[in-house]
Write a protein that holds these residues in place. Structure first.
Motif: not given
Length: 273
Positions: A1-9, A48-65
């Motif tokens: 999870m990352r906080l996004l810079h609301q400018g160019a940072g 402006d009382v606004r916070l942008i959070i980026e959530c990166i989810l990596t899914i490693i697929k396994e055989p369905w059991v």
């Protein structure tokens, strides 16, 4: 999870989870994330009382059991039929046959003995049966051995040998082996053979070999000959009383053992030369 810079940072990483296996039966699928207050106060991430959070989810697929839900199991105790029949022999309830073995009297149940031994079945229910109330006389079987035979018939287990010395225990097994052969108790016969085979030694192997030959037990006979030849114990065995008796009663077996020993020694000499 990352906080996004609301400018160019650049964005700022604030949390990283380790790999996790999700279980559909597990209700705890949530993670708590703590972010320092100082990060919210930074104008580059909170505007402006606004916070942008980026959530990166990596899914490693396994055989369905397909998971199988485990249900409560009902434990079943081991069979106790031997215990019940053994108690029947001890209490002597309903016994209807009497044996006289070396002046010792034993009582038992005809049906039980007939169910376990074809010989007893023929004696009690065959065309040559003899009806009467007189005790059945058993010859050539020691009382302790007949008691052990009855114990096995009722409980399907060997009688206890804890009070016997090693030699006496071996002698009892030989007698039980003979009794098992006489009354067609094949399982008892195999059990005795197995124990005798596992406990072969110089002083007794010749006696066991003679017994195996007399009762046509080829596996035990081969094991005895193998013991004599492979352990190079022929000279030591030849000096025992059992071997001397074997020479008198079963000379063909002695010749077989000697021939096999001779072949092995010749093969060893060829290898060494």
């Amino acid at each position: 999870m990352r906080l996004l810079h609301q400018g160019a940072g650049p964005s700022l990483s604030v949390h990283k989870e380790a790999s996790k296996v999700f279980d559909p039966n597990d209700s705890s699928r949530f993670s708590a994330v703590k972010i320092k207050r100082s990060l919210f106060e930074a104008s580059t991430y909170l505007q402006d009382v606004r916070l942008i959070i980026e959530c990166i989810l990596t899914i490693i697929k396994e055989p369905w059991v397909t998971t199988t839900k485990s249900f409560p199991k009902i434990q079943v105790p081991p069979s106790d039929i031997g215990e019940h029949f053994g108690r029947l022999l001890e209490t002597k309830e309903g016994e209807d046959v009497i044996f006289s073995v070396g002046r010792v009297v034993f009582t038992a149940h005809e049906m039980v003995l007939a169910a376990r031994s074809a010989v007893f079945r023929a004696d009690f229910y065959g065309p040559m049966r003899e009806r009467g109330t007189e005790p059945i006389v058993i010859e050539d079987v020691p009382p302790d051995v007949f008691r052990g035979l009855l114990h096995f018939i009722y409980s399907d287990s060997l009688p206890p040998f804890e009070d016997l010395e090693a030699d006496d225990s071996c002698e009892m097994l030989r007698h039980l082996f003979v009794a098992a052969d006489r009354y067609a108790m094949e399982r008892l016969k195999l059990i005795c053979q197995s124990i005798l085979c596992e406990n072969l030694h110089v002083q007794t192997v010749a006696t066991t070999l003679a017994l195996a030959d007399q009762h046509h037990c080829d596996m035990l006979k081969d094991a005895c000959i193998e013991f004599i030849t492979c352990s190079n114990a022929m000279d030591a065995v030849a000096s025992t009383e059992g071997y001397k008796n074997l020479k008198r009663t079963c000379p063909s077996v002695v010749i077989e053992a000697l021939e096999k020993t001779s072949k092995i020694r010749k093969a060893d000499q060829i290898i060494l030369s």
